[in-house]
Write a protein that holds these residues in place. Structure first.
Motif, mmCIF file in Angstrom:
data_model
loop_
_atom_site.group_PDB
_atom_site.id
_atom_site.type_symbol
_atom_site.label_atom_id
_atom_site.label_comp_id
_atom_site.label_asym_id
_atom_site.label_seq_id
_atom_site.Cartn_x
_atom_site.Cartn_y
_atom_site.Cartn_z
ATOM 1 N N VAL A 81 31.115 70.098 33.073
ATOM 2 C CA VAL A 81 31.831 69.769 34.317
ATOM 3 C C VAL A 81 31.431 68.215 34.490
ATOM 4 C CG1 VAL A 81 32.199 69.831 36.773
ATOM 5 C CG2 VAL A 81 32.408 71.862 35.410
ATOM 6 N N LEU A 82 30.156 67.901 34.369
ATOM 7 C CA LEU A 82 29.650 66.619 34.472
ATOM 8 C C LEU A 82 30.185 65.529 33.553
ATOM 9 C CD1 LEU A 82 25.887 65.422 34.805
ATOM 10 C CD2 LEU A 82 27.073 64.441 32.994
ATOM 11 N N ALA A 83 30.366 66.065 32.373
ATOM 12 C CA ALA A 83 30.983 65.283 31.191
ATOM 13 C C ALA A 83 32.246 65.071 31.213
ATOM 14 C CB ALA A 83 30.576 65.799 29.779
ATOM 15 N N LEU A 84 33.181 66.097 32.130
ATOM 16 C CA LEU A 84 34.518 65.808 32.017
ATOM 17 C C LEU A 84 34.606 65.083 33.345
ATOM 18 C CD1 LEU A 84 37.412 66.470 31.469
ATOM 19 C CD2 LEU A 84 37.349 68.457 32.745
ATOM 20 N N ALA A 85 33.913 64.967 34.447
ATOM 21 C CA ALA A 85 34.267 64.090 35.722
ATOM 22 C C ALA A 85 33.843 62.788 35.214
ATOM 23 C CB ALA A 85 33.315 64.776 36.649
ATOM 24 N N THR A 86 32.864 62.653 34.419
ATOM 25 C CA THR A 86 32.628 61.153 34.053
ATOM 26 C C THR A 86 33.280 60.546 33.183
ATOM 27 O OG1 THR A 86 30.824 62.109 32.503
ATOM 28 C CG2 THR A 86 29.835 61.402 34.647
ATOM 29 N N THR A 87 34.008 61.211 32.196
ATOM 30 C CA THR A 87 34.972 60.766 31.282
ATOM 31 C C THR A 87 36.115 60.584 31.957
ATOM 32 O OG1 THR A 87 35.281 63.082 30.664
ATOM 33 C CG2 THR A 87 33.742 61.615 29.392
ATOM 34 N N MET A 88 36.558 61.238 32.920
ATOM 35 C CA MET A 88 37.582 60.972 33.753
ATOM 36 C C MET A 88 37.739 59.728 34.573
ATOM 37 S SD MET A 88 40.795 61.828 34.341
ATOM 38 C CE MET A 88 40.929 63.496 33.602
ATOM 39 N N MET A 89 36.628 59.687 35.040
ATOM 40 C CA MET A 89 36.413 58.432 35.954
ATOM 41 C C MET A 89 36.355 57.097 34.769
ATOM 42 S SD MET A 89 32.663 59.155 38.246
ATOM 43 C CE MET A 89 32.797 60.707 39.128
ATOM 44 N N ALA A 90 35.978 57.379 33.774
ATOM 45 C CA ALA A 90 35.760 56.118 32.756
ATOM 46 C C ALA A 90 37.059 55.951 32.355
ATOM 47 C CB ALA A 90 34.886 56.571 31.251
ATOM 48 N N ILE A 91 37.982 56.960 31.975
ATOM 49 C CA ILE A 91 39.596 56.649 31.494
ATOM 50 C C ILE A 91 40.217 55.885 32.752
ATOM 51 C CG2 ILE A 91 41.580 57.682 30.869
ATOM 52 C CD1 ILE A 91 39.475 57.572 28.717
ATOM 53 N N LEU A 92 39.903 56.375 33.873
ATOM 54 C CA LEU A 92 40.909 56.048 35.011
ATOM 55 C C LEU A 92 40.273 54.375 35.664
ATOM 56 C CD1 LEU A 92 40.822 59.037 37.308
ATOM 57 C CD2 LEU A 92 42.775 58.140 36.087
ATOM 58 N N ILE A 93 39.084 54.292 35.431
ATOM 59 C CA ILE A 93 38.410 52.923 36.106
ATOM 60 C C ILE A 93 38.494 51.917 34.940
ATOM 61 C CG2 ILE A 93 36.556 51.787 36.892
ATOM 62 C CD1 ILE A 93 35.763 54.302 38.318
ATOM 63 N N ILE A 94 38.120 52.250 33.821
ATOM 64 C CA ILE A 94 38.056 51.478 32.630
ATOM 65 C C ILE A 94 39.269 51.140 31.934
ATOM 66 C CG2 ILE A 94 36.739 50.717 30.542
ATOM 67 C CD1 ILE A 94 34.306 52.274 31.750
ATOM 68 N N LYS A 95 39.915 52.133 31.373
ATOM 69 C CA LYS A 95 40.897 52.327 30.696
ATOM 70 C C LYS A 95 42.264 51.596 31.065
ATOM 71 C CE LYS A 95 38.733 53.096 26.662
ATOM 72 N NZ LYS A 95 38.810 52.262 25.575
ATOM 73 N N LEU A 96 42.404 52.702 32.630
ATOM 74 C CA LEU A 96 43.617 52.351 33.190
ATOM 75 C C LEU A 96 43.469 51.326 34.472
ATOM 76 C CD1 LEU A 96 44.874 56.222 33.354
ATOM 77 C CD2 LEU A 96 45.573 54.255 31.859
ATOM 78 N N ASN A 97 42.438 50.696 34.512
ATOM 79 C CA ASN A 97 42.289 49.760 35.650
ATOM 80 C C ASN A 97 42.569 50.288 36.953
ATOM 81 O OD1 ASN A 97 41.206 47.703 33.707
ATOM 82 N ND2 ASN A 97 43.008 47.382 33.066
ATOM 83 N N ILE A 98 42.082 51.437 37.118
ATOM 84 C CA ILE A 98 42.545 52.096 38.647
ATOM 85 C C ILE A 98 41.344 51.612 39.558
ATOM 86 C CG2 ILE A 98 41.368 54.062 38.522
ATOM 87 C CD1 ILE A 98 43.399 55.487 40.052
ATOM 88 N N ASN A 99 41.602 51.389 40.818
ATOM 89 C CA ASN A 99 40.444 50.930 41.841
ATOM 90 C C ASN A 99 39.236 52.137 41.699
ATOM 91 O OD1 ASN A 99 39.272 51.834 44.843
ATOM 92 N ND2 ASN A 99 40.089 49.781 44.993
ATOM 93 N N PRO A 100 38.300 51.343 41.540
ATOM 94 C CA PRO A 100 36.960 52.008 41.185
ATOM 95 C C PRO A 100 36.775 53.261 42.369
ATOM 96 C CG PRO A 100 36.603 49.745 40.970
ATOM 97 C CD PRO A 100 37.834 49.939 41.472
ATOM 98 N N PHE A 101 36.721 52.832 43.345
ATOM 99 C CA PHE A 101 36.403 54.100 44.448
ATOM 100 C C PHE A 101 37.459 55.317 44.392
ATOM 101 C CE2 PHE A 101 37.579 55.837 48.805
ATOM 102 C CZ PHE A 101 36.139 56.284 48.880
ATOM 103 N N LEU A 102 38.696 54.852 44.271
ATOM 104 C CA LEU A 102 39.568 55.922 44.159
ATOM 105 C C LEU A 102 39.364 57.003 42.619
ATOM 106 C CD1 LEU A 102 42.198 57.458 44.674
ATOM 107 C CD2 LEU A 102 43.701 55.848 43.171
ATOM 108 N N ILE A 148 40.040 63.653 25.923
ATOM 109 C CA ILE A 148 40.418 62.608 26.537
ATOM 110 C C ILE A 148 39.987 61.180 25.874
ATOM 111 C CG2 ILE A 148 41.280 64.007 28.557
ATOM 112 C CD1 ILE A 148 38.802 62.899 29.981
ATOM 113 N N THR A 149 38.713 61.331 25.440
ATOM 114 C CA THR A 149 37.911 60.234 25.009
ATOM 115 C C THR A 149 37.983 59.845 23.629
ATOM 116 O OG1 THR A 149 35.762 61.330 24.751
ATOM 117 C CG2 THR A 149 36.277 60.282 26.884
#
Length: 329
Positions: A81-102, A148-149
């Protein structure tokens, strides 16, 4: 009037209670004393703050694991769960440039959702033990993190996302301040709320709790949801420490968390344990690893030592349970 035999028995019970409540803390002090003698670098401010920082991830996972073990359950999925949660954050924030807080909020929500699904699988499918549901979720979450990564790490988080894992308040890691805050919240949750009392009741005797009107299934879903949320929060701290998300992050973290909870005085049989004992258990794990590193012990032998500690902690729990059962006869 109290006779002599009753007085002796009372003193004996008080001694057992004292030993139960302070046993893990005494173990931490003894371990620290031994390492202080063996290594002059151990008892330094720099090293102690390093231990506090190293213990943060396991502490956060362990407080969620405590809730599941209090209900006589277990959560094997926390590392994945830790791995999936962090990789999802990475895809959204780094790859898709979504707002970091979101992006962070979505990652934490995903952790909580996976925990929620563990609870639903356990209660609605009536699986025989949470070992089954969380084992399945463990594999699903790990597989999704790899997919996803593309099985590759993703790095380059903004400083705002790294704050909890990387920042310091003076010499004190912000991650450890977060741990203390979280543990205070969970202490009040378990000791001052109705749901907290229900958790102990379910772990002590689920059938009696059900007959007493405790919503057992809702309690279990709540427990596993919180465990998933804590895994996600631990992942956020990890992201701050390494500035990257790894699909293979968190391997074996569930074992460290279980060890911390049991070393801290909780019982696999449910209904026994508290957050401060769990924190001490997590610190013992961190001190042990840190001390072995300072002494130049190889990683392979460290794994052996940690395994021995886990077996010893579980055996102590078994002996404690036997003593309780014998005392009731």
């Amino acid at each position: 009037m109290v006779n002599e035999s009753e007085l002796v028995q009372t003193n004996k019970i008080n001694w057992k209670d004292w030993l139960y409540n302070l046993g893990a803390l005494l173990g931490l002090v003894l371990l620290s004393g031994v390492l202080t003698v063996l290594s002059p670098d151990f008892l330094t401010l720099n090293n102690l703050m390093n231990i506090a920082r190293q213990s943060a991830i396991n502490s956060l996972i362990s407080v969620g694991m405590l809730l599941t073990i209090l209900t006589a359950g277990i959560d094997l999925s926390v590392g994945s769960v830790l791995a999936l949660a962090t990789t999802m954050m990475a895809i959204l924030i780094i790859k898709l440039n979504i707002n970091p807080f979101l992006g962070v909020m979505i990652g934490l929500f995903l952790g909580a959702f996976l925990g929620f699904m563990n609870g639903i699988l356990l209660t609605k499918l009536h699986l025989p033990h949470p070992f089954i549901s969380t084992l399945g979720t463990m594999n699903i979450a790990r597989g999704l993190a790899l997919i996803i990564t593309g099985a590759s790490p993703v790095s380059g988080f903004p400083l705002s996302v790294q704050f909890l894992g990387a920042a310091f308040w003076g010499p004190i890691p912000v991650s450890f301040i977060l741990v203390i805050a979280v543990f205070i919240i969970f202490h009040f949750f378990l000791t001052r709320t109705t749901v907290g009392r229900y958790i102990y009741a379910v772990g002590g005797n689920p059938e009696a709790a059900r007959l007493s009107g405790v919503p057992v299934e809702k309690v279990l879903v709540t427990v596993y949801t919180l465990s998933g949320l804590m895994a996600g929060l631990a992942g956020l701290v990890m992201v701050g420490r390494v500035n990257a998300a790894y699909p293979l992050a968190g391997l074996g973290y569930e074992l460290d968390a279980i060890a911390a909870v049991i070393i801290g005085g909780a019982s696999f049989f449910g209904g026994v344990g508290n957050v401060w004992g769990t924190l001490v258990g997590a610190l013992i794990m961190a001190v042990l690893r840190n001390g072995l590193n300072l002494l130049g012990v190889s990683a392979d032998l460290q794994t052996v030592a940690i395994g021995a500690v886990i077996i010893g902690a579980v055996y102590v729990d078994v002996l404690r349970q036997r003593a309780i059962t014998k005392g009731r006869r």
